[in-house]
Write a protein that holds these residues in place. Structure first.
Motif, PDB file in Angstrom:
ATOM      1  N   ARG A  53      28.920  68.196  41.453  1.00  0.00           N
ATOM      2  CA  ARG A  53      28.176  67.092  42.072  1.00  0.00           C
ATOM      3  C   ARG A  53      29.107  66.158  42.830  1.00  0.00           C
ATOM      4  N   LEU A  54      30.233  65.829  42.223  1.00  0.00           N
ATOM      5  CA  LEU A  54      31.199  64.957  42.894  1.00  0.00           C
ATOM      6  C   LEU A  54      31.766  65.622  44.143  1.00  0.00           C
ATOM      7  N   GLU A  55      32.088  66.895  44.062  1.00  0.00           N
ATOM      8  CA  GLU A  55      32.633  67.609  45.224  1.00  0.00           C
ATOM      9  C   GLU A  55      31.621  67.687  46.362  1.00  0.00           C
ATOM     10  N   GLU A  56      30.346  67.776  46.037  1.00  0.00           N
ATOM     11  CA  GLU A  56      29.291  67.793  47.057  1.00  0.00           C
ATOM     12  C   GLU A  56      29.163  66.439  47.749  1.00  0.00           C
ATOM     13  N   ARG A  57      29.418  65.370  47.026  1.00  0.00           N
ATOM     14  CA  ARG A  57      29.091  64.028  47.497  1.00  0.00           C
ATOM     15  C   ARG A  57      30.282  63.213  47.984  1.00  0.00           C
ATOM     16  N   ILE A  58      31.491  63.607  47.625  1.00  0.00           N
ATOM     17  CA  ILE A  58      32.685  62.877  48.050  1.00  0.00           C
ATOM     18  C   ILE A  58      33.663  63.880  48.652  1.00  0.00           C
ATOM     19  N   ASP A  59      33.945  63.713  49.928  1.00  0.00           N
ATOM     20  CA  ASP A  59      34.842  64.628  50.635  1.00  0.00           C
ATOM     21  C   ASP A  59      36.305  64.301  50.365  1.00  0.00           C
ATOM     22  N   GLU A  60      37.128  65.335  50.516  1.00  0.00           N
ATOM     23  CA  GLU A  60      38.577  65.203  50.509  1.00  0.00           C
ATOM     24  C   GLU A  60      39.141  64.582  49.235  1.00  0.00           C
ATOM     25  N   CYS A  61      38.566  64.950  48.109  1.00  0.00           N
ATOM     26  CA  CYS A  61      39.068  64.508  46.812  1.00  0.00           C
ATOM     27  C   CYS A  61      39.123  65.698  45.870  1.00  0.00           C
ATOM     28  N   GLU A  62      40.061  65.628  44.951  1.00  0.00           N
ATOM     29  CA  GLU A  62      40.156  66.601  43.871  1.00  0.00           C
ATOM     30  C   GLU A  62      39.686  65.902  42.603  1.00  0.00           C
ATOM     31  N   PHE A  63      38.947  66.601  41.766  1.00  0.00           N
ATOM     32  CA  PHE A  63      38.412  66.002  40.551  1.00  0.00           C
ATOM     33  C   PHE A  63      38.827  66.798  39.316  1.00  0.00           C
ATOM     34  N   VAL A  64      39.197  66.067  38.284  1.00  0.00           N
ATOM     35  CA  VAL A  64      39.472  66.651  36.977  1.00  0.00           C
ATOM     36  C   VAL A  64      38.484  65.992  36.024  1.00  0.00           C
ATOM     37  N   ILE A  65      37.654  66.800  35.396  1.00  0.00           N
ATOM     38  CA  ILE A  65      36.585  66.282  34.537  1.00  0.00           C
ATOM     39  C   ILE A  65      36.811  66.770  33.115  1.00  0.00           C
ATOM     40  N   GLN A  66      36.723  65.826  32.176  1.00  0.00           N
ATOM     41  CA  GLN A  66      36.802  66.171  30.759  1.00  0.00           C
ATOM     42  C   GLN A  66      35.629  65.512  30.053  1.00  0.00           C
ATOM     43  N   GLY A  67      35.198  66.118  28.972  1.00  0.00           N
ATOM     44  CA  GLY A  67      34.114  65.551  28.180  1.00  0.00           C
ATOM     45  C   GLY A  67      33.018  66.558  27.939  1.00  0.00           C
ATOM     46  N   GLU A  68      31.930  66.042  27.360  1.00  0.00           N
ATOM     47  CA  GLU A  68      30.786  66.902  27.061  1.00  0.00           C
ATOM     48  C   GLU A  68      29.558  66.042  26.865  1.00  0.00           C
ATOM     49  N   GLY A  69      28.412  66.697  26.870  1.00  0.00           N
ATOM     50  CA  GLY A  69      27.152  65.978  26.669  1.00  0.00           C
ATOM     51  C   GLY A  69      26.904  64.992  27.790  1.00  0.00           C
ATOM     52  N   CYS A  70      26.929  63.709  27.469  1.00  0.00           N
ATOM     53  CA  CYS A  70      26.701  62.683  28.483  1.00  0.00           C
ATOM     54  C   CYS A  70      27.888  61.733  28.594  1.00  0.00           C
ATOM     55  N   ASN A  71      29.016  62.095  27.985  1.00  0.00           N
ATOM     56  CA  ASN A  71      30.227  61.266  28.001  1.00  0.00           C
ATOM     57  C   ASN A  71      31.359  62.020  28.689  1.00  0.00           C
ATOM     58  N   PHE A  72      31.869  61.463  29.785  1.00  0.00           N
ATOM     59  CA  PHE A  72      32.883  62.159  30.568  1.00  0.00           C
ATOM     60  C   PHE A  72      33.993  61.234  31.021  1.00  0.00           C
ATOM     61  N   GLN A  73      35.161  61.842  31.227  1.00  0.00           N
ATOM     62  CA  GLN A  73      36.291  61.183  31.845  1.00  0.00           C
ATOM     63  C   GLN A  73      36.481  61.839  33.206  1.00  0.00           C
TER      64      GLN A  73
END
Length: 78
Positions: A9-29
């Motif tokens: 979702r972030l990659e679709e909505r924000i260009d030219e950024c790399e994302f690292v996502i951690q977490g589960e359920g509804c809690n994320f970093q």
């Protein structure tokens, strides 16, 4: 939600950024790395990420999000 869904979702909505996502359920970093953060203060950087995930936050799919933003240079030094 799964981390891969948040990242997609972030990659679709924000260009030219790399994302690292951690977490589960509804809690994320979310760690976002991009040159666009060089010209934004911390609040504006976080608003950019929150804005991109506003639908998921409003629906309750995401509840708690911790956001860290870096320029590529800052990320390399972190």
């Amino acid at each position: 939600m799964q981390p891969t869904e948040v990242k997609a979702r972030l990659e679709e909505r924000i260009d030219e950024c790399e994302f690292v996502i951690q977490g589960e359920g509804c809690n994320f970093q979310v760690t976002a790395i991009g040159e666009r953060f060089a010209h934004l203060n911390r609040v504006k950087s976080q608003q950019l990420i929150y804005g991109a995930l506003s639908e998921e936050i409003a629906s309750g799919a995401l509840h708690a999000i911790t956001i860290r933003t870096y320029t590529p240079e800052q990320w390399a030094n972190a």
